[in-house]
Design a protein around this motif. Structure first.
Motif, PDB file in Angstrom:
ATOM      1  N   ILE A  18       1.125   5.450   1.242  1.00  0.00           N
ATOM      2  CA  ILE A  18       0.650   6.569   2.047  1.00  0.00           C
ATOM      3  C   ILE A  18       1.196   7.848   1.425  1.00  0.00           C
ATOM      4  CG2 ILE A  18       0.674   7.724   4.286  1.00  0.00           C
ATOM      5  CD1 ILE A  18       1.147   5.010   5.591  1.00  0.00           C
ATOM      6  N   ASN A  21       0.828  -1.197   0.000  1.00  0.00           N
ATOM      7  CA  ASN A  21       0.000   0.000   0.000  1.00  0.00           C
ATOM      8  C   ASN A  21       0.867   1.254   0.000  1.00  0.00           C
ATOM      9  OD1 ASN A  21      -2.923  -1.045   0.518  1.00  0.00           O
ATOM     10  ND2 ASN A  21      -1.679  -2.127   2.043  1.00  0.00           N
ATOM     11  N   PHE A  35      -3.488   5.705   0.423  1.00  0.00           N
ATOM     12  CA  PHE A  35      -4.070   6.489   1.510  1.00  0.00           C
ATOM     13  C   PHE A  35      -3.359   7.830   1.632  1.00  0.00           C
ATOM     14  CE2 PHE A  35      -4.725   2.031   2.687  1.00  0.00           C
ATOM     15  CZ  PHE A  35      -6.097   2.018   2.930  1.00  0.00           C
ATOM     16  N   MET A  42      -1.250   5.535  10.592  1.00  0.00           N
ATOM     17  CA  MET A  42      -1.642   4.768   9.409  1.00  0.00           C
ATOM     18  C   MET A  42      -0.573   3.759   9.027  1.00  0.00           C
ATOM     19  SD  MET A  42      -3.727   3.877   7.046  1.00  0.00           S
ATOM     20  CE  MET A  42      -5.081   5.040   6.928  1.00  0.00           C
ATOM     21  N   LEU A  99      -8.606   8.561   1.167  1.00  0.00           N
ATOM     22  CA  LEU A  99      -8.424   7.470   0.225  1.00  0.00           C
ATOM     23  C   LEU A  99      -8.392   8.059  -1.172  1.00  0.00           C
ATOM     24  CD1 LEU A  99      -8.266   4.388  -0.325  1.00  0.00           C
ATOM     25  CD2 LEU A  99     -10.761   4.438  -0.594  1.00  0.00           C
ATOM     26  N   LEU A 112      -7.894  11.367   7.321  1.00  0.00           N
ATOM     27  CA  LEU A 112      -7.481  10.202   6.544  1.00  0.00           C
ATOM     28  C   LEU A 112      -8.154  10.303   5.185  1.00  0.00           C
ATOM     29  CD1 LEU A 112      -7.793   7.246   9.082  1.00  0.00           C
ATOM     30  CD2 LEU A 112      -5.742   8.553   8.476  1.00  0.00           C
ATOM     31  N   THR A 153      -2.660  11.018   4.526  1.00  0.00           N
ATOM     32  CA  THR A 153      -2.760  11.469   5.911  1.00  0.00           C
ATOM     33  C   THR A 153      -2.445  12.956   5.925  1.00  0.00           C
ATOM     34  OG1 THR A 153      -0.486  10.645   6.199  1.00  0.00           O
ATOM     35  CG2 THR A 153      -2.263   9.283   7.049  1.00  0.00           C
ATOM     36  N   GLN A 160      -3.827  -0.132  -2.156  1.00  0.00           N
ATOM     37  CA  GLN A 160      -4.542   1.115  -1.931  1.00  0.00           C
ATOM     38  C   GLN A 160      -3.576   2.295  -1.779  1.00  0.00           C
ATOM     39  OE1 GLN A 160      -7.902   0.910  -2.299  1.00  0.00           O
ATOM     40  NE2 GLN A 160      -7.358  -1.248  -2.677  1.00  0.00           N
TER      41      GLN A 160
END
Length: 306
Positions: free
Chosen positions: A194, A192, A249, A232, A258, A256, A251, A247
């Motif tokens: 971030i 994933n 994400f 996260m 998406l 949060l 922050t 995914q």
């Protein structure tokens, strides 16, 4: 330390000596992980070395009752990536999570950007993420588990002036993460991204040459501490996230986010095919209502994080 969300896991955090990486390293340890704090201690531009930042974070973790080891290897080579992961395996016996956070900046408007300035950023961010991820992959396969957490950026996902090199690297990381997620799902390995927002050395280094950039800097320093991004990362490293992969994400302070993935938004068809002129007369007119404007980050995310 009491049992935490990542109790007993071994986590590698690249660029773990300062800023967001430091915050992630400390929270991983506070939640029970054994941490490899990787940081060569270079300047924002990637120049020089200094073992102090990594060593200081390790000392802080140990003083709080946790377990950590420093790694001063560079992510920007295959041998460096192997050495970083080997530090985890040799010290703690395994590796459960890689956080690809190390990065540098060489900001410059594209028409003034040299090949060296472009390549240096690609080598640390994108190639570095590949090298460390690749080194961990054989262990993840053997143990049939693992988590990759790649740090991307709103610059790659949305756009920002003077950062074509950084944006290319960070959007490339999104593609890398998705490819890993698809290829390694059979081994229960997840991957994933971030996209963090924080006041850090890298943000502070951006030239404040316009009122808008000064406003962004003031807002970032006020609301966006590096520590806001760590929860996260800890969650994604934990077994609670075992079904979450592929995914992106975000922050941003107490938010949060998406992010969506690129998908077709509109199509147009001619049974006889297309000519350059019919594209002008028909094709572009049909597609143009769905064109994406030339936005930058603050056009899309201009509200104050609170």
């Amino acid at each position: 330390m009491s049992e935490g969300m990542v109790e007993g896991k071994v986590v590698v955090v690249t660029g773990g000596g300062r800023g967001i990486g430091r915050a992630i390293s400390l929270m991983m340890a506070s939640e029970g992980a054994k941490v490899v704090v990787n940081d060569i201690g270079a300047s924002v531009a990637g120049e020089g070395t200094d073992g102090g930042p990594a060593d200081e974070v390790v000392k802080e973790i140990k003083a709080a009752g946790g377990d950590a080891v420093a790694s001063l290897h560079s992510v920007a080579s295959a041998s460096g990536g192997e050495a970083i992961v080997a530090t985890a395996v040799d010290t703690f016996g395994r590796v459960d999570c890689v956080v690809n956070n190390a990065g540098i900046l060489r900001d410059k408007y594209f028409h003034k950007m040299s090949a060296e300035e472009f390549e240096a950023v690609i080598n640390v961010h994108l190639m570095g993420s590949f090298y460390v991820s690749s080194a961990a992959a054989k262990y993840f396969r053997e143990q049939n588990s693992g988590s990759y957490i790649h740090i991307t950026s709103n610059t790659g996902l949305i756009g920002n002036p003077g950062q074509a090199n950084y944006g290319a690297a960070k959007l490339g990381i999104v593609g890398l993460s998705k490819g890993i997620a698809i290829d390694m799902a059979r081994y229960n390995v997840r991957s994933n991204c971030i996209s963090p927002s924080a006041w850090s050395r890298m943000v502070a280094n951006i030239p404040l040459d316009t009122p808008e950039r000064r406003r962004i800097a003031e807002m970032s320093e006020k609301f966006l501490s590096p520590e806001k991004n760590a929860p996260m990362a800890v969650f994604l490293a934990s077994d609670a996230a075992k079904d979450i992969t592929g995914q992106i994400f975000g922050t941003r302070g107490n938010e949060l986010i998406l992010f969506g993935h690129t998908r077709p938004v509109r199509s147009v068809h001619r049974s006889e095919g297309w000519t350059p002129q019919s594209i002008i007369d028909h094709g572009i007119k049909a597609l143009q209502p769905s064109f994406v404007p030339l936005d930058v980050i603050m056009d899309v995310m201009g509200w104050e994080p609170v």
